[in-house]
Design an enzyme around this catalytic site. Structure first.
Site, PDB file in Angstrom:
ATOM      1  N   SER A 294      -1.538   1.200  15.416  1.00  0.00           N
ATOM      2  CA  SER A 294      -2.320   2.433  15.506  1.00  0.00           C
ATOM      3  C   SER A 294      -2.598   2.798  16.957  1.00  0.00           C
ATOM      4  O   SER A 294      -2.700   1.923  17.829  1.00  0.00           O
ATOM      5  CB  SER A 294      -3.650   2.265  14.770  1.00  0.00           C
TER       6      SER A 294
ATOM      7  N   ASN B 269       1.411   3.539  -2.185  1.00  0.00           N
ATOM      8  CA  ASN B 269       1.127   4.584  -3.173  1.00  0.00           C
ATOM      9  C   ASN B 269       0.597   5.874  -2.551  1.00  0.00           C
ATOM     10  O   ASN B 269       0.457   6.880  -3.240  1.00  0.00           O
ATOM     11  CB  ASN B 269       0.122   4.085  -4.217  1.00  0.00           C
TER      12      ASN B 269
ATOM     13  N   GLY C 102       0.804  -1.211   0.000  1.00  0.00           N
ATOM     14  CA  GLY C 102       0.000   0.000   0.000  1.00  0.00           C
ATOM     15  C   GLY C 102       0.836   1.260   0.000  1.00  0.00           C
ATOM     16  O   GLY C 102       0.458   2.265   0.603  1.00  0.00           O
TER      17      GLY C 102
ATOM     18  N   GLY D  66      -0.248   8.190   1.520  1.00  0.00           N
ATOM     19  CA  GLY D  66      -0.179   8.273   2.968  1.00  0.00           C
ATOM     20  C   GLY D  66       1.171   7.930   3.554  1.00  0.00           C
ATOM     21  O   GLY D  66       2.231   8.203   2.982  1.00  0.00           O
TER      22      GLY D  66
ATOM     23  N   TYR E 162     -12.264  -1.288  12.739  1.00  0.00           N
ATOM     24  CA  TYR E 162     -10.936  -0.707  12.528  1.00  0.00           C
ATOM     25  C   TYR E 162     -10.030  -0.931  13.735  1.00  0.00           C
ATOM     26  O   TYR E 162      -8.909  -1.441  13.603  1.00  0.00           O
ATOM     27  CB  TYR E 162     -11.045   0.790  12.241  1.00  0.00           C
TER      28      TYR E 162
ATOM     29  N   GLY F  71       2.562   5.106   3.883  1.00  0.00           N
ATOM     30  CA  GLY F  71       3.311   4.169   3.050  1.00  0.00           C
ATOM     31  C   GLY F  71       4.121   4.856   1.981  1.00  0.00           C
ATOM     32  O   GLY F  71       5.286   4.518   1.744  1.00  0.00           O
TER      33      GLY F  71
END
Length: 307
Positions: free
Chosen positions: A150, A22, A20, A24, A175, A26
């Protein structure tokens, strides 16, 4: 243990795969590691967004060695194909488990295999990928698996008796529970690697409270509206940009002094330089990890012995 994000250790010769990557945290993890000289592989679901991220890194980091590779963490065929490609590389110094669903659906949804979608995206896909790609990590001296946790782990609990949230689903519970499970997986992975005498290290980190409106604009990657910037900057006292959120995973990849016993996050809990943090007891609990592991094996349809 001081750490200066502006003076990173030389990473030439290292290959880092970021799921992931691409956008944020990451994306900025990839950009910063490319600036340090690493070969960066962005494993992403959307090929157009992945290529936009590759172009952005090349534009912002002259001479960067960066590429994109396909990965949909909710598709077992995609996961298995990516694991095969990683094995064929022969060398992977770090695998950063960053891909995830930050805004869960209001109503419970499942993937093609019947698993609750947020759990599948944030945990199960990575579990299967690491299980299948572990041989290449074991073949690379000093390899690391870095799991993005998180702060949300502090605000809920993991329901091992209802991991798939078939009872009482809410977006927040999905989440937060998935992030507790992700951290518990990372810590349990480290315990099992140590018990097996493996040279691979599993490190868990969290990026603090990182928002797009506090993040530098990058064409094709991060382009928040003026309204978004205004709202996010109202929270400047306790938020940071996603470029700063990337400091913790970057340190986990590069700092030789960091071990699987550590848990990294911003010094101010929600923002700041990456330093030692304190995970929740439930996510670090050996008992939780031991109970969770077979549940993940069953849900991911992936045995994961470590020998």
């Amino acid at each position: 243990m001081a750490w200066d994000p502006a003076q990173l250790p030389d990473a030439h010769g290292r290959t880092v795969v970021i799921t992931g990557g691409n956008s944020g945290v990451g994306y900025f993890t990839g950009e910063q590691l490319a600036r340090a000289g690493a070969r960066v592989v962005l494993a992403c679901r959307d090929p157009e967004r992945a290529e936009a991220a590759v172009s952005a890194i090349r534009r912002r980091v002259p001479g960067a060695r960066v590429e994109a590779t396909p990965l949909d963490v909710t598709d077992r065929r995609s996961i298995d194909a990516q694991a095969t490609m990683l094995l064929e590389r022969g060398r992977v110094d770090a695998l950063v488990l960053n891909a995830g669903m930050v805004h869960p659906p209001r109503e419970r949804r499942t993937d093609a295999y019947g698993n609750e979608l947020v759990l599948a995206t944030n945990v199960l896909g990575h579990f299967r990928l690491v299980a299948r790609a572990l041989p290449v990590l074991q073949a690379t001296e000093g390899a690391r698996v870095v799991t993005l946790g998180s702060l949300a782990t502090r605000l809920s609990r993991l329901r091992l008796d209802d991991l798939q949230l078939e009872r009482g689903y809410t977006a927040w519970r999905a989440y937060a529970g998935s992030k507790i499970a992700a951290q518990a997986f990372g810590f349990e992975l480290e315990r099992r690697l140590r018990a097996a005498g493996s040279g691979v290290t599993s490190i868990v980190v969290h990026p603090g409270y990182s928002t797009s409106g506090r993040t530098p604009g990058v064409r094709g990657v991060n382009q928040p509206t003026r309204a978004k910037r205004f709202v996010d900057n109202l929270q400047a006292a306790w938020t940071q940009g996603k470029d700063h959120g990337a400091w913790a995973p970057v340190r986990a990849v590069l700092d030789p002094g960091i071990t699987g016993e550590d848990y990294l996050g911003p010094v101010g809990r929600t923002k700041g330089l990456p330093t030692h943090a304190h995970p929740t007891r439930s996510s670090r609990s050996p008992r939780t990890g031991a109970r969770l592991w077979p549940l993940l094996e069953a849900a991911a349809d992936q045995p994961f012995p470590i020998v």
